[in-house]
Motif scaffolding. Structure first.
Motif, PDB file in Angstrom:
ATOM      1  N   PHE A 101      -7.729  -4.701   6.400  1.00 36.37           N
ATOM      2  CA  PHE A 101      -6.935  -5.757   5.866  1.00 36.37           C
ATOM      3  C   PHE A 101      -5.727  -5.244   5.051  1.00 36.37           C
ATOM      4  O   PHE A 101      -4.469  -5.495   5.233  1.00 36.37           O
ATOM      5  CB  PHE A 101      -7.643  -6.623   4.931  1.00 36.37           C
ATOM      6  N   LEU A 102      -5.942  -4.222   4.131  1.00 34.05           N
ATOM      7  CA  LEU A 102      -4.790  -3.519   3.355  1.00 34.05           C
ATOM      8  C   LEU A 102      -4.258  -2.675   4.335  1.00 34.05           C
ATOM      9  O   LEU A 102      -2.843  -2.694   4.307  1.00 34.05           O
ATOM     10  CB  LEU A 102      -5.540  -2.633   2.294  1.00 34.05           C
ATOM     11  N   LEU A 103      -4.629  -2.163   5.487  1.00 34.52           N
ATOM     12  CA  LEU A 103      -3.740  -1.549   6.236  1.00 34.52           C
ATOM     13  C   LEU A 103      -2.783  -2.319   7.393  1.00 34.52           C
ATOM     14  O   LEU A 103      -1.656  -1.963   7.311  1.00 34.52           O
ATOM     15  CB  LEU A 103      -4.728  -0.664   7.299  1.00 34.52           C
ATOM     16  N   ASP A 148       4.454  -4.669   5.534  1.00 33.74           N
ATOM     17  CA  ASP A 148       5.518  -4.317   4.455  1.00 33.74           C
ATOM     18  C   ASP A 148       6.369  -3.281   4.936  1.00 33.74           C
ATOM     19  O   ASP A 148       7.542  -3.329   4.551  1.00 33.74           O
ATOM     20  CB  ASP A 148       4.560  -4.143   3.097  1.00 33.74           C
ATOM     21  N   ILE A 149       5.812  -2.582   5.577  1.00 29.57           N
ATOM     22  CA  ILE A 149       6.868  -1.320   6.101  1.00 29.57           C
ATOM     23  C   ILE A 149       8.040  -1.967   6.818  1.00 29.57           C
ATOM     24  O   ILE A 149       8.950  -1.639   6.962  1.00 29.57           O
ATOM     25  CB  ILE A 149       6.042  -0.346   6.958  1.00 29.57           C
ATOM     26  N   VAL A 171      -2.795   5.346   3.269  1.00 28.39           N
ATOM     27  CA  VAL A 171      -2.858   3.904   2.653  1.00 28.39           C
ATOM     28  C   VAL A 171      -2.936   4.083   1.041  1.00 28.39           C
ATOM     29  O   VAL A 171      -2.198   3.296   0.490  1.00 28.39           O
ATOM     30  CB  VAL A 171      -4.031   3.151   3.203  1.00 28.39           C
ATOM     31  N   LEU A 172      -3.709   5.010   0.503  1.00 30.13           N
ATOM     32  CA  LEU A 172      -3.590   5.085  -0.899  1.00 30.13           C
ATOM     33  C   LEU A 172      -2.350   5.589  -1.622  1.00 30.13           C
ATOM     34  O   LEU A 172      -2.059   5.134  -2.466  1.00 30.13           O
ATOM     35  CB  LEU A 172      -4.830   6.085  -1.246  1.00 30.13           C
ATOM     36  N   VAL A 173      -1.524   6.517  -0.818  1.00 29.71           N
ATOM     37  CA  VAL A 173      -0.412   7.057  -1.070  1.00 29.71           C
ATOM     38  C   VAL A 173       0.676   5.990  -1.012  1.00 29.71           C
ATOM     39  O   VAL A 173       1.443   5.891  -2.102  1.00 29.71           O
ATOM     40  CB  VAL A 173       0.160   8.271  -0.464  1.00 29.71           C
ATOM     41  N   TYR A 174       0.664   5.220  -0.154  1.00 28.92           N
ATOM     42  CA  TYR A 174       1.749   4.022   0.140  1.00 28.92           C
ATOM     43  C   TYR A 174       1.369   3.065  -1.185  1.00 28.92           C
ATOM     44  O   TYR A 174       2.134   2.698  -1.718  1.00 28.92           O
ATOM     45  CB  TYR A 174       1.652   3.330   1.464  1.00 28.92           C
ATOM     46  N   VAL A 175       0.146   2.810  -1.467  1.00 27.22           N
ATOM     47  CA  VAL A 175       0.033   1.779  -2.351  1.00 27.22           C
ATOM     48  C   VAL A 175       0.330   2.210  -3.641  1.00 27.22           C
ATOM     49  O   VAL A 175       1.129   1.627  -4.658  1.00 27.22           O
ATOM     50  CB  VAL A 175      -1.496   1.161  -2.329  1.00 27.22           C
ATOM     51  N   ALA A 176       0.155   3.660  -4.081  1.00 28.94           N
ATOM     52  CA  ALA A 176       0.474   4.217  -5.180  1.00 28.94           C
ATOM     53  C   ALA A 176       1.983   4.355  -5.427  1.00 28.94           C
ATOM     54  O   ALA A 176       2.484   4.079  -6.507  1.00 28.94           O
ATOM     55  CB  ALA A 176       0.070   5.598  -5.380  1.00 28.94           C
ATOM     56  N   MET A 205       5.514  -4.004  -2.999  1.00 27.67           N
ATOM     57  CA  MET A 205       4.740  -4.887  -1.814  1.00 27.67           C
ATOM     58  C   MET A 205       4.625  -6.454  -2.363  1.00 27.67           C
ATOM     59  O   MET A 205       4.901  -7.322  -1.600  1.00 27.67           O
ATOM     60  CB  MET A 205       3.463  -4.182  -1.821  1.00 27.67           C
ATOM     61  N   GLY A 206       4.284  -6.594  -3.551  1.00 26.36           N
ATOM     62  CA  GLY A 206       4.223  -7.835  -4.297  1.00 26.36           C
ATOM     63  C   GLY A 206       5.558  -8.591  -4.144  1.00 26.36           C
ATOM     64  O   GLY A 206       5.644  -9.867  -3.983  1.00 26.36           O
ATOM     65  N   ILE A 207       6.571  -7.795  -4.608  1.00 26.94           N
ATOM     66  CA  ILE A 207       7.966  -8.377  -4.975  1.00 26.94           C
ATOM     67  C   ILE A 207       8.432  -8.950  -3.253  1.00 26.94           C
ATOM     68  O   ILE A 207       9.095  -9.903  -3.276  1.00 26.94           O
ATOM     69  CB  ILE A 207       9.064  -7.267  -5.344  1.00 26.94           C
ATOM     70  N   ARG A 208       8.206  -8.002  -2.448  1.00 24.86           N
ATOM     71  CA  ARG A 208       8.927  -8.343  -1.141  1.00 24.86           C
ATOM     72  C   ARG A 208       8.087  -9.529  -0.397  1.00 24.86           C
ATOM     73  O   ARG A 208       8.606 -10.364   0.263  1.00 24.86           O
ATOM     74  CB  ARG A 208       8.615  -7.020  -0.241  1.00 24.86           C
ATOM     75  N   GLU A 209       6.357  -9.663  -0.594  1.00 22.57           N
ATOM     76  CA  GLU A 209       5.886 -10.728  -0.263  1.00 22.57           C
ATOM     77  C   GLU A 209       6.491 -11.929  -0.712  1.00 22.57           C
ATOM     78  O   GLU A 209       6.422 -12.998  -0.095  1.00 22.57           O
ATOM     79  CB  GLU A 209       4.558 -10.383  -0.695  1.00 22.57           C
ATOM     80  N   HIS A 210       6.809 -12.054  -2.331  1.00 21.53           N
ATOM     81  CA  HIS A 210       7.037 -12.940  -2.782  1.00 21.53           C
ATOM     82  C   HIS A 210       8.406 -13.770  -2.390  1.00 21.53           C
ATOM     83  O   HIS A 210       8.751 -14.604  -1.878  1.00 21.53           O
ATOM     84  CB  HIS A 210       7.293 -12.785  -4.450  1.00 21.53           C
TER      85      HIS A 210
END
Length: 140
Positions: free
Chosen positions: A32-34, A40-41, A67-72, A78-83
């Motif tokens: 799901f995160l992937l 998001d990319i 995935v870990l590096v992208y989230v960090a 990501m949240g801002i773009r989703e909003h």
């Protein structure tokens, strides 16, 4: 009795069931995160095409680390773009509703007249019978 053995439910320990369920949950969460990261990319308008390609390759070929590096690195954005995307979709939907309601049979004047009649009825200027007659004239 031959060499046939029957595996009973209690041959699989409860801890084993728990760990298996935990691993399945973590895999589903990671997939799901992937998918969220890949979306998001492509959603980020400020990132260049080369940067998008680099992040996509990094996330796909080194999946866990990527995935870990992208989230960090880009997790807050990501949240801002989703909003922002959700707000844009809501605005587009609202505009569509306004256009559709305004361009129905007879145009937006019917909507305005019905709203005005509703206000008059709520103020007590029109009885329910008068309101229904006026509404029928507007709609037909």
């Amino acid at each position: 009795m031959g060499g046939n053995t029957v595996n009973l439910a209690y041959d699989y320990p409860v801890l084993g069931v728990f760990l298996t369920a935990l691993w399945v949950f973590l895999w589903v969460l990671w997939i799901f995160l992937l998918f969220r990261i890949v979306v998001d990319i492509f959603r980020d308008d400020r990132m260049s095409g080369a940067a998008k390609t680099g992040w996509l390759l990094f996330v796909l070929f080194l999946p866990f680390v990527g995935v870990l590096v992208y989230v960090a690195v880009r997790g807050t954005g990501m949240g801002i773009r989703e909003h922002r995307s959700a707000e844009a979709q809501q605005r587009a939907f609202d505009d569509y509703i306004r256009r559709t309601a305004g361009t129905g049979a007879g145009g937006g004047s019917h909507v305005d007249e019905l709203a005005r009649l509703g206000e008059m009825r709520s103020k007590g200027d029109l009885s329910e019978e008068e309101f229904q007659r006026a509404k029928e004239r507007i709609l037909h």
